[in-house]
Design a protein around this motif. Structure first.
Motif, PDB file in Angstrom:
ATOM      1  N   TRP A  39      95.058  22.055  36.300  1.00 37.01           N
ATOM      2  CA  TRP A  39      94.368  23.305  35.972  1.00 37.01           C
ATOM      3  C   TRP A  39      93.018  23.403  36.674  1.00 37.01           C
ATOM      4  CZ3 TRP A  39      97.050  27.196  34.753  1.00 37.01           C
ATOM      5  CH2 TRP A  39      98.155  27.104  33.927  1.00 37.01           C
ATOM      6  N   ASP A  40      92.359  22.270  36.909  1.00 39.24           N
ATOM      7  CA  ASP A  40      91.095  22.292  37.660  1.00 39.24           C
ATOM      8  C   ASP A  40      91.328  22.780  39.092  1.00 39.24           C
ATOM      9  OD1 ASP A  40      89.750  21.347  35.431  1.00 39.24           O
ATOM     10  OD2 ASP A  40      89.599  19.268  36.181  1.00 39.24           O
ATOM     11  N   LEU A  41      92.400  22.316  39.720  1.00 38.99           N
ATOM     12  CA  LEU A  41      92.717  22.782  41.078  1.00 38.99           C
ATOM     13  C   LEU A  41      93.047  24.274  41.090  1.00 38.99           C
ATOM     14  CD1 LEU A  41      94.880  19.841  42.485  1.00 38.99           C
ATOM     15  CD2 LEU A  41      92.632  20.580  43.309  1.00 38.99           C
ATOM     16  N   THR A  54     104.059  24.639  46.686  1.00 41.15           N
ATOM     17  CA  THR A  54     102.826  24.018  47.182  1.00 41.15           C
ATOM     18  C   THR A  54     102.968  22.512  47.331  1.00 41.15           C
ATOM     19  OG1 THR A  54     101.470  25.767  46.235  1.00 41.15           O
ATOM     20  CG2 THR A  54     100.353  23.730  46.793  1.00 41.15           C
ATOM     21  N   GLY A  55     103.505  21.839  46.341  1.00 44.47           N
ATOM     22  CA  GLY A  55     103.680  20.394  46.442  1.00 44.47           C
ATOM     23  C   GLY A  55     104.632  20.009  47.552  1.00 44.47           C
ATOM     24  N   ASN A  56     105.603  20.873  47.831  1.00 42.36           N
ATOM     25  CA  ASN A  56     106.559  20.622  48.909  1.00 42.36           C
ATOM     26  C   ASN A  56     105.947  20.830  50.279  1.00 42.36           C
ATOM     27  OD1 ASN A  56     108.526  20.170  47.012  1.00 42.36           O
ATOM     28  ND2 ASN A  56     109.414  22.191  47.188  1.00 42.36           N
ATOM     29  N   ALA A  57     104.828  21.534  50.354  1.00 37.21           N
ATOM     30  CA  ALA A  57     104.208  21.839  51.639  1.00 37.21           C
ATOM     31  C   ALA A  57     103.769  20.579  52.365  1.00 37.21           C
ATOM     32  CB  ALA A  57     103.014  22.775  51.443  1.00 37.21           C
ATOM     33  N   LEU A  58     103.716  19.473  51.653  1.00 38.71           N
ATOM     34  CA  LEU A  58     103.295  18.218  52.271  1.00 38.71           C
ATOM     35  C   LEU A  58     104.467  17.391  52.770  1.00 38.71           C
ATOM     36  CD1 LEU A  58     100.527  17.134  49.753  1.00 38.71           C
ATOM     37  CD2 LEU A  58     100.349  18.535  51.793  1.00 38.71           C
ATOM     38  N   ASP A  59     105.674  17.905  52.611  1.00 35.95           N
ATOM     39  CA  ASP A  59     106.869  17.172  53.011  1.00 35.95           C
ATOM     40  C   ASP A  59     106.790  16.621  54.435  1.00 35.95           C
ATOM     41  OD1 ASP A  59     108.642  16.816  51.009  1.00 35.95           O
ATOM     42  OD2 ASP A  59     109.885  18.552  51.486  1.00 35.95           O
ATOM     43  N   ALA A  60     106.415  17.442  55.364  1.00 35.20           N
ATOM     44  CA  ALA A  60     106.441  17.049  56.775  1.00 35.20           C
ATOM     45  C   ALA A  60     105.497  15.890  57.038  1.00 35.20           C
ATOM     46  CB  ALA A  60     106.082  18.240  57.658  1.00 35.20           C
ATOM     47  N   GLY A  61     106.072  14.735  57.228  1.00 36.29           N
ATOM     48  CA  GLY A  61     105.279  13.589  57.635  1.00 36.29           C
ATOM     49  C   GLY A  61     104.581  12.826  56.520  1.00 36.29           C
ATOM     50  N   THR A  62     104.627  13.294  55.286  1.00 33.13           N
ATOM     51  CA  THR A  62     103.901  12.561  54.248  1.00 33.13           C
ATOM     52  C   THR A  62     104.817  11.989  53.183  1.00 33.13           C
ATOM     53  OG1 THR A  62     103.540  14.558  52.946  1.00 33.13           O
ATOM     54  CG2 THR A  62     101.803  13.929  54.510  1.00 33.13           C
ATOM     55  N   GLN A 109     101.666  11.324  46.162  1.00 35.77           N
ATOM     56  CA  GLN A 109     101.969  11.178  44.735  1.00 35.77           C
ATOM     57  C   GLN A 109     101.313  12.291  43.923  1.00 35.77           C
ATOM     58  OE1 GLN A 109     104.173   9.051  43.104  1.00 35.77           O
ATOM     59  NE2 GLN A 109     103.766  10.588  41.518  1.00 35.77           N
ATOM     60  N   GLN A 110     100.062  12.597  44.249  1.00 35.10           N
ATOM     61  CA  GLN A 110      99.358  13.684  43.549  1.00 35.10           C
ATOM     62  C   GLN A 110     100.043  15.024  43.836  1.00 35.10           C
ATOM     63  OE1 GLN A 110      96.848  13.430  41.434  1.00 35.10           O
ATOM     64  NE2 GLN A 110      95.607  11.671  41.946  1.00 35.10           N
ATOM     65  N   ALA A 111     100.478  15.211  45.072  1.00 32.29           N
ATOM     66  CA  ALA A 111     101.178  16.450  45.431  1.00 32.29           C
ATOM     67  C   ALA A 111     102.468  16.582  44.634  1.00 32.29           C
ATOM     68  CB  ALA A 111     101.458  16.491  46.929  1.00 32.29           C
ATOM     69  N   GLN A 112     103.192  15.479  44.513  1.00 31.36           N
ATOM     70  CA  GLN A 112     104.429  15.503  43.731  1.00 31.36           C
ATOM     71  C   GLN A 112     104.133  15.793  42.262  1.00 31.36           C
ATOM     72  OE1 GLN A 112     107.741  15.203  44.926  1.00 31.36           O
ATOM     73  NE2 GLN A 112     107.994  16.081  42.897  1.00 31.36           N
ATOM     74  N   ASP A 113     103.093  15.166  41.739  1.00 28.86           N
ATOM     75  CA  ASP A 113     102.707  15.415  40.352  1.00 28.86           C
ATOM     76  C   ASP A 113     102.333  16.883  40.146  1.00 28.86           C
ATOM     77  OD1 ASP A 113     103.108  12.713  39.857  1.00 28.86           O
ATOM     78  OD2 ASP A 113     100.965  12.221  39.856  1.00 28.86           O
ATOM     79  N   PHE A 114     101.569  17.444  41.084  1.00 27.99           N
ATOM     80  CA  PHE A 114     101.192  18.857  41.020  1.00 27.99           C
ATOM     81  C   PHE A 114     102.454  19.716  40.968  1.00 27.99           C
ATOM     82  CE2 PHE A 114     100.237  22.969  42.837  1.00 27.99           C
ATOM     83  CZ  PHE A 114      99.002  23.307  42.299  1.00 27.99           C
ATOM     84  N   GLN A 119      96.577  27.786  51.070  1.00 28.13           N
ATOM     85  CA  GLN A 119      96.090  26.863  52.090  1.00 28.13           C
ATOM     86  C   GLN A 119      95.103  25.868  51.507  1.00 28.13           C
ATOM     87  OE1 GLN A 119      97.286  26.625  55.341  1.00 28.13           O
ATOM     88  NE2 GLN A 119      96.218  24.694  55.129  1.00 28.13           N
ATOM     89  N   TRP A 120      94.193  26.331  50.649  1.00 23.70           N
ATOM     90  CA  TRP A 120      93.206  25.441  50.030  1.00 23.70           C
ATOM     91  C   TRP A 120      93.896  24.399  49.154  1.00 23.70           C
ATOM     92  CZ3 TRP A 120      91.563  24.100  45.125  1.00 23.70           C
ATOM     93  CH2 TRP A 120      90.390  23.350  45.073  1.00 23.70           C
ATOM     94  N   LEU A 121      94.861  24.840  48.334  1.00 27.76           N
ATOM     95  CA  LEU A 121      95.587  23.898  47.487  1.00 27.76           C
ATOM     96  C   LEU A 121      96.347  22.877  48.331  1.00 27.76           C
ATOM     97  CD1 LEU A 121      96.884  26.329  44.738  1.00 27.76           C
ATOM     98  CD2 LEU A 121      95.368  24.359  44.366  1.00 27.76           C
ATOM     99  N   LYS A 122      96.996  23.361  49.380  1.00 26.44           N
ATOM    100  CA  LYS A 122      97.724  22.459  50.276  1.00 26.44           C
ATOM    101  C   LYS A 122      96.774  21.426  50.891  1.00 26.44           C
ATOM    102  CE  LYS A 122      99.558  23.371  54.463  1.00 26.44           C
ATOM    103  NZ  LYS A 122     100.333  24.075  55.482  1.00 26.44           N
ATOM    104  N   ASP A 123      95.593  21.877  51.321  1.00 21.83           N
ATOM    105  CA  ASP A 123      94.602  20.954  51.896  1.00 21.83           C
ATOM    106  C   ASP A 123      94.138  19.929  50.864  1.00 21.83           C
ATOM    107  OD1 ASP A 123      94.805  22.380  54.273  1.00 21.83           O
ATOM    108  OD2 ASP A 123      92.885  23.428  54.010  1.00 21.83           O
ATOM    109  N   GLN A 124      93.895  20.381  49.646  1.00 20.64           N
ATOM    110  CA  GLN A 124      93.439  19.462  48.595  1.00 20.64           C
ATOM    111  C   GLN A 124      94.516  18.431  48.271  1.00 20.64           C
ATOM    112  OE1 GLN A 124      90.163  19.469  47.539  1.00 20.64           O
ATOM    113  NE2 GLN A 124      90.201  20.933  49.226  1.00 20.64           N
TER     114      GLN A 124
END
Length: 157
Positions: free
Chosen positions: A9-11, A120-128, A40-45, A28-33
């Motif tokens: 909720w803070d994000l 949003t959490g899936n946006a990090l799939d490529a390479g991470t 792991q944090q992205a998956q949790d989000f 874009q900001w959320l993806k960058d954060q």
């Protein structure tokens, strides 16, 4: 380290504060954060977001979505509406769960849909991430169908 609901909720609140109604900027900001925080944090989000989307899978909110969305509200549109609702922040989201009529006080923008937030959490799939993310099943409204079940699938049964 695991992301908490408060961290989620803070994000969301910070994205709303920084970008207001600019969904592209928020995404874009959320993806960058989440990139900074790590996979792991992205998956949790992602998992927390989808849990909150499931909680908002209510007929009263579907009715609100039909009224608020620019072109009505399909099954997919209702998923995107619930993402938009979450993007409004914790206070608006919880008020809408308790009383969908509270959304009459919320400014409608972006067609009241925020499809990009859902992934949003899936946006990090490529390479991470080495494996596809775990997706919580999102049941459709109790009248049938959900985003993952397309018309062809429903018609074949």
């Amino acid at each position: 380290m695991e992301m908490t609901k408060d961290g989620f909720w803070d994000l969301i609140a910070e994205a709303k504060k920084r970008y207001g109604q600019d969904q592209d900027g928020s995404f874009q900001w959320l993806k960058d954060q989440l990139t900074i925080l790590g996979p792991q944090q992205a998956q949790d989000f992602h998992d927390i977001l989808h849990g909150y989307q499931q909680l908002a899978n209510q007929y009263g909110l579907w009715s609100a979505a039909i009224l608020m969305c620019e072109h009505g509200c399909t099954d997919d549109g209702f998923i995107d509406f619930r993402a938009w609702l979450i993007a409004q922040g914790r206070k608006v989201y919880l008020a809408a769960l308790a009383d969908p009529d509270s959304l009459a006080e919320v400014e409608a923008y972006g067609g009241c849909q925020f499809e990009e937030l859902t992934d949003t959490g899936n946006a990090l799939d490529a390479g991470t991430k080495s494996q596809p993310p775990h997706r919580l099943p999102l049941p459709g409204p109790r009248r049938g169908g959900h985003r993952g079940q397309r018309a062809a699938d429903r018609n074949s049964s």
